[in-house]
Design a protein around this motif. Sequence first.
Motif, PDB file in Angstrom:
ATOM      1  N   GLU A 196      11.896  78.892  48.579  1.00 26.03           N
ATOM      2  CA  GLU A 196      12.353  79.436  47.274  1.00 26.03           C
ATOM      3  C   GLU A 196      11.823  80.946  47.044  1.00 26.03           C
ATOM      4  OE1 GLU A 196      10.582  76.647  44.386  1.00 26.03           O
ATOM      5  OE2 GLU A 196      11.556  75.006  45.296  1.00 26.03           O
ATOM      6  N   PRO A 197      12.680  81.824  46.386  1.00 28.23           N
ATOM      7  CA  PRO A 197      12.236  83.072  46.102  1.00 28.23           C
ATOM      8  C   PRO A 197      11.249  83.025  45.303  1.00 28.23           C
ATOM      9  CG  PRO A 197      14.760  82.811  45.719  1.00 28.23           C
ATOM     10  CD  PRO A 197      14.121  81.384  45.976  1.00 28.23           C
ATOM     11  N   THR A 198      10.157  83.890  45.520  1.00 24.49           N
ATOM     12  CA  THR A 198       9.140  84.342  44.525  1.00 24.49           C
ATOM     13  C   THR A 198       9.088  85.181  43.519  1.00 24.49           C
ATOM     14  OG1 THR A 198       7.846  85.735  46.224  1.00 24.49           O
ATOM     15  CG2 THR A 198       7.218  83.254  46.161  1.00 24.49           C
ATOM     16  N   SER A 199      10.325  85.845  43.643  1.00 21.19           N
ATOM     17  CA  SER A 199      10.677  86.970  42.559  1.00 21.19           C
ATOM     18  C   SER A 199      12.158  86.831  42.384  1.00 21.19           C
ATOM     19  CB  SER A 199      10.523  88.150  43.479  1.00 21.19           C
ATOM     20  OG  SER A 199      11.279  89.171  42.664  1.00 21.19           O
ATOM     21  N   LYS A 200      12.147  86.967  41.132  1.00 18.51           N
ATOM     22  CA  LYS A 200      13.676  87.208  40.278  1.00 18.51           C
ATOM     23  C   LYS A 200      14.221  88.052  41.262  1.00 18.51           C
ATOM     24  CE  LYS A 200      13.018  84.935  35.956  1.00 18.51           C
ATOM     25  NZ  LYS A 200      13.013  85.311  34.599  1.00 18.51           N
ATOM     26  N   GLY A 201      15.799  87.932  41.426  1.00 18.63           N
ATOM     27  CA  GLY A 201      16.363  88.867  41.874  1.00 18.63           C
ATOM     28  C   GLY A 201      16.649  88.409  43.713  1.00 18.63           C
ATOM     29  N   VAL A 202      16.017  87.606  44.313  1.00 22.09           N
ATOM     30  CA  VAL A 202      16.124  87.514  45.548  1.00 22.09           C
ATOM     31  C   VAL A 202      16.930  86.352  45.634  1.00 22.09           C
ATOM     32  CG1 VAL A 202      14.862  86.491  47.618  1.00 22.09           C
ATOM     33  CG2 VAL A 202      13.722  88.209  46.086  1.00 22.09           C
ATOM     34  N   PRO A 203      18.118  86.569  46.308  1.00 20.96           N
ATOM     35  CA  PRO A 203      19.214  85.369  46.333  1.00 20.96           C
ATOM     36  C   PRO A 203      18.622  84.267  47.044  1.00 20.96           C
ATOM     37  CG  PRO A 203      20.276  87.642  46.889  1.00 20.96           C
ATOM     38  CD  PRO A 203      18.645  87.758  46.988  1.00 20.96           C
ATOM     39  N   ALA A 204      18.926  83.085  46.586  1.00 24.83           N
ATOM     40  CA  ALA A 204      18.561  81.746  47.174  1.00 24.83           C
ATOM     41  C   ALA A 204      19.056  81.630  48.548  1.00 24.83           C
ATOM     42  CB  ALA A 204      19.050  80.689  46.169  1.00 24.83           C
ATOM     43  N   ASP A 205      20.279  82.389  48.710  1.00 23.41           N
ATOM     44  CA  ASP A 205      21.054  82.432  50.051  1.00 23.41           C
ATOM     45  C   ASP A 205      20.181  83.347  50.889  1.00 23.41           C
ATOM     46  OD1 ASP A 205      23.296  81.025  49.753  1.00 23.41           O
ATOM     47  OD2 ASP A 205      24.520  82.679  49.559  1.00 23.41           O
ATOM     48  N   PHE A 206      19.398  83.986  50.791  1.00 19.92           N
ATOM     49  CA  PHE A 206      18.220  84.754  51.633  1.00 19.92           C
ATOM     50  C   PHE A 206      17.235  83.952  51.723  1.00 19.92           C
ATOM     51  CE2 PHE A 206      19.205  89.308  50.619  1.00 19.92           C
ATOM     52  CZ  PHE A 206      20.580  89.239  50.940  1.00 19.92           C
ATOM     53  N   ALA A 207      16.677  83.322  50.726  1.00 20.09           N
ATOM     54  CA  ALA A 207      15.536  82.400  50.927  1.00 20.09           C
ATOM     55  C   ALA A 207      15.741  81.164  51.681  1.00 20.09           C
ATOM     56  CB  ALA A 207      14.944  82.122  49.204  1.00 20.09           C
ATOM     57  N   LYS A 208      16.994  80.850  51.696  1.00 24.99           N
ATOM     58  CA  LYS A 208      16.989  79.535  52.762  1.00 24.99           C
ATOM     59  C   LYS A 208      16.872  79.772  54.122  1.00 24.99           C
ATOM     60  CE  LYS A 208      22.077  79.717  53.832  1.00 24.99           C
ATOM     61  NZ  LYS A 208      23.290  79.061  53.332  1.00 24.99           N
ATOM     62  N   HIS A 209      16.748  80.901  54.567  1.00 29.60           N
ATOM     63  CA  HIS A 209      16.550  81.224  55.946  1.00 29.60           C
ATOM     64  C   HIS A 209      14.993  81.382  56.216  1.00 29.60           C
ATOM     65  CE1 HIS A 209      20.619  81.741  56.739  1.00 29.60           C
ATOM     66  NE2 HIS A 209      20.893  82.499  55.993  1.00 29.60           N
ATOM     67  N   THR A 210      14.311  81.419  55.086  1.00 27.40           N
ATOM     68  CA  THR A 210      12.730  81.498  55.259  1.00 27.40           C
ATOM     69  C   THR A 210      12.060  80.385  55.293  1.00 27.40           C
ATOM     70  OG1 THR A 210      12.996  83.896  54.498  1.00 27.40           O
ATOM     71  CG2 THR A 210      10.835  82.802  54.595  1.00 27.40           C
ATOM     72  N   ILE A 211      11.417  80.002  56.005  1.00 28.19           N
ATOM     73  CA  ILE A 211      10.425  78.681  55.962  1.00 28.19           C
ATOM     74  C   ILE A 211       8.987  79.027  55.754  1.00 28.19           C
ATOM     75  CG2 ILE A 211       9.502  76.975  57.375  1.00 28.19           C
ATOM     76  CD1 ILE A 211      12.237  76.360  58.623  1.00 28.19           C
ATOM     77  N   THR A 212       8.246  78.603  54.754  1.00 24.69           N
ATOM     78  CA  THR A 212       6.872  78.940  54.504  1.00 24.69           C
ATOM     79  C   THR A 212       6.086  77.829  55.111  1.00 24.69           C
ATOM     80  OG1 THR A 212       7.754  80.488  52.837  1.00 24.69           O
ATOM     81  CG2 THR A 212       5.444  79.903  52.749  1.00 24.69           C
ATOM     82  N   LEU A 213       5.153  77.952  55.716  1.00 22.34           N
ATOM     83  CA  LEU A 213       4.191  76.991  56.006  1.00 22.34           C
ATOM     84  C   LEU A 213       2.779  77.403  55.674  1.00 22.34           C
ATOM     85  CD1 LEU A 213       5.227  76.715  59.938  1.00 22.34           C
ATOM     86  CD2 LEU A 213       6.211  75.204  57.993  1.00 22.34           C
ATOM     87  N   PRO A 214       1.961  76.164  55.441  1.00 21.70           N
ATOM     88  CA  PRO A 214       0.538  76.518  55.355  1.00 21.70           C
ATOM     89  C   PRO A 214      -0.260  77.283  56.334  1.00 21.70           C
ATOM     90  CG  PRO A 214       0.781  74.090  55.587  1.00 21.70           C
ATOM     91  CD  PRO A 214       2.243  74.968  55.815  1.00 21.70           C
ATOM     92  N   TYR A 215      -0.928  78.176  55.880  1.00 21.75           N
ATOM     93  CA  TYR A 215      -1.589  78.994  56.807  1.00 21.75           C
ATOM     94  C   TYR A 215      -2.775  78.361  57.653  1.00 21.75           C
ATOM     95  CZ  TYR A 215      -3.809  83.636  58.307  1.00 21.75           C
ATOM     96  OH  TYR A 215      -4.517  84.732  58.953  1.00 21.75           O
ATOM     97  N   ASN A 216      -2.939  78.701  58.984  1.00 11.95           N
ATOM     98  CA  ASN A 216      -4.227  78.284  59.537  1.00 11.95           C
ATOM     99  C   ASN A 216      -4.040  76.625  59.572  1.00 11.95           C
ATOM    100  OD1 ASN A 216      -6.711  78.455  60.786  1.00 11.95           O
ATOM    101  ND2 ASN A 216      -7.781  78.466  58.908  1.00 11.95           N
ATOM    102  N   ASP A 217      -2.827  76.112  59.666  1.00  9.72           N
ATOM    103  CA  ASP A 217      -2.713  74.604  59.927  1.00  9.72           C
ATOM    104  C   ASP A 217      -1.855  74.248  61.209  1.00  9.72           C
ATOM    105  OD1 ASP A 217      -1.588  71.959  59.596  1.00  9.72           O
ATOM    106  OD2 ASP A 217      -1.817  72.145  57.444  1.00  9.72           O
ATOM    107  N   THR A 218      -2.552  74.055  62.373  1.00  9.79           N
ATOM    108  CA  THR A 218      -1.912  73.614  63.594  1.00  9.79           C
ATOM    109  C   THR A 218      -0.818  72.724  63.323  1.00  9.79           C
ATOM    110  OG1 THR A 218      -3.885  74.424  64.540  1.00  9.79           O
ATOM    111  CG2 THR A 218      -2.259  73.463  66.250  1.00  9.79           C
ATOM    112  N   GLN A 219      -1.186  71.545  62.724  1.00  6.36           N
ATOM    113  CA  GLN A 219      -0.381  70.428  62.643  1.00  6.36           C
ATOM    114  C   GLN A 219       1.029  70.756  62.199  1.00  6.36           C
ATOM    115  OE1 GLN A 219      -1.193  67.648  64.420  1.00  6.36           O
ATOM    116  NE2 GLN A 219       0.787  67.189  64.170  1.00  6.36           N
TER     117      GLN A 219
END
Length: 429
Positions: free
Chosen positions: A164-187
């Motif tokens: 999901e975009p963290t800023s207004k003005g970022v198209p959801a279509d762009f955001a859908k290509h970005t996967i965000t994972l928890p840092y430092n979590d090997t699992q």
Amino acid sequence: MTLTADQVLFEKAKRHIPGGVNSPVRAFVGVGGTPVFVSRAKGAYMYDTEGREYIDYVGSWGPMILGHAHPKVIDAVKLACDDGLSFGAPTPFETTMADLIADIMPHIELIRMVSSGTEATMSAIRLARGYTGRDKIVKFEGCYHGHSDSLLVKAGSGMLDIGEPTSKGVPADFAKHTITLPYNDTQALQSAFDKFGDEFACVILEPIAGNMNMVIPSQEFHNTLRELCTKHGAVLIFDEVMTGFRVGLKGASHHFGITPDLSTFGKIIGAGLPVGAFGGKREIMECIAPLGGVYQAGTLSGNPLAMRAGKAMFDELTRPDFYEQLTAKTAKLVNGLQKLADKHGIDFSSCYVGGMFGLFFSKELPKNFDDVAHADTKRFNQFFHAMLEQGVYLAPSAFEAAFMSIAHTDDDIERTLVCADKAFGELIG
Ligand SMILES: *Cc1c(COP(=O)(O)O)cnc(C)c1O
């Protein structure tokens, strides 16, 4: 009520500058109060418009590793000025800079200069996508890579959901290509690769995080990430805009013994002028125009002032023992602060590598963004203001790392500790 000089300047600034600042963290939104308007700086000190001195542990957010207005850097810039400010044509200074970085970090086979860290990471991601022919990218919660659209994205509600975009003005279509994972979590890393690994163009991370305060991930996390990227053909991008030449001459990749495919730089390499860079494996970098089909350009890229300032700075960084001395200063300050907090019975934790450090009002040292967010920000803000009042300038946010310079003397550090003793003693609640 009479306004302070800074309050007057801040009100004036707000008339024609959004929020009175040209970068949000400068507005003191996190800590409250009025930002200090700086008139000049020298060595470890910044001076406000009324001549008040601050011992500075922000260092322009990292670049000022030699201290402010280092005479050799300033002389290099003055000489460069006399020769003209920009040519839009190649200069030998760009080659010198590229050679210098490639000598220090042998995994940088080709490198391209840009004008900011944001441009460096944005270009590295386009390059990774062009090289792999894939769209999906992976980033980590709490890591900051500048403000390009694909990177202003957080995790969706499910862990492996589309972003999901963290800023207004970022198209959801762009955001859908970005996967965000928890840092430092090997699992979590393993699960994401199991599911989508062959679709990932790249994984980008701060190898030591400095934009959620400071978090040093485990060696196991780094080893697993390197293995998974290699196995699935994803480009591993180390965003060393902050850590490069800061945690040690050879950066965080050397600290962990990991060879990334691409690295991004900024902050320190320009010695305070606007510079960024991205570089790495020849095979990947050869996809960049004019050699390949991934377009990337810049009117002011490789600017001669910035290159010549950077060269003067590297001459200092490559002196024997530079980083040992820098690290000793950081250790003296951070260990001193930890001792004082313990003496006052305050839940406090701290970490450092080279000239970069993190301070937390939490009992346990944070391991990821959630941990950082759970530290006591109210106490941080009280501490920040108590230090500021005594002339010590810390980062105006509990979510930023702090920086030591080689210009900080033992006396500066001892004075800082005296101020901290008082500030810890005054903490309430
Ligand atoms: C500062 C920073 C950036 C952005 O650099 P700018 O020059 O502000 O665009 C990117 N990545 C990291 C890790 C940074 O610390």
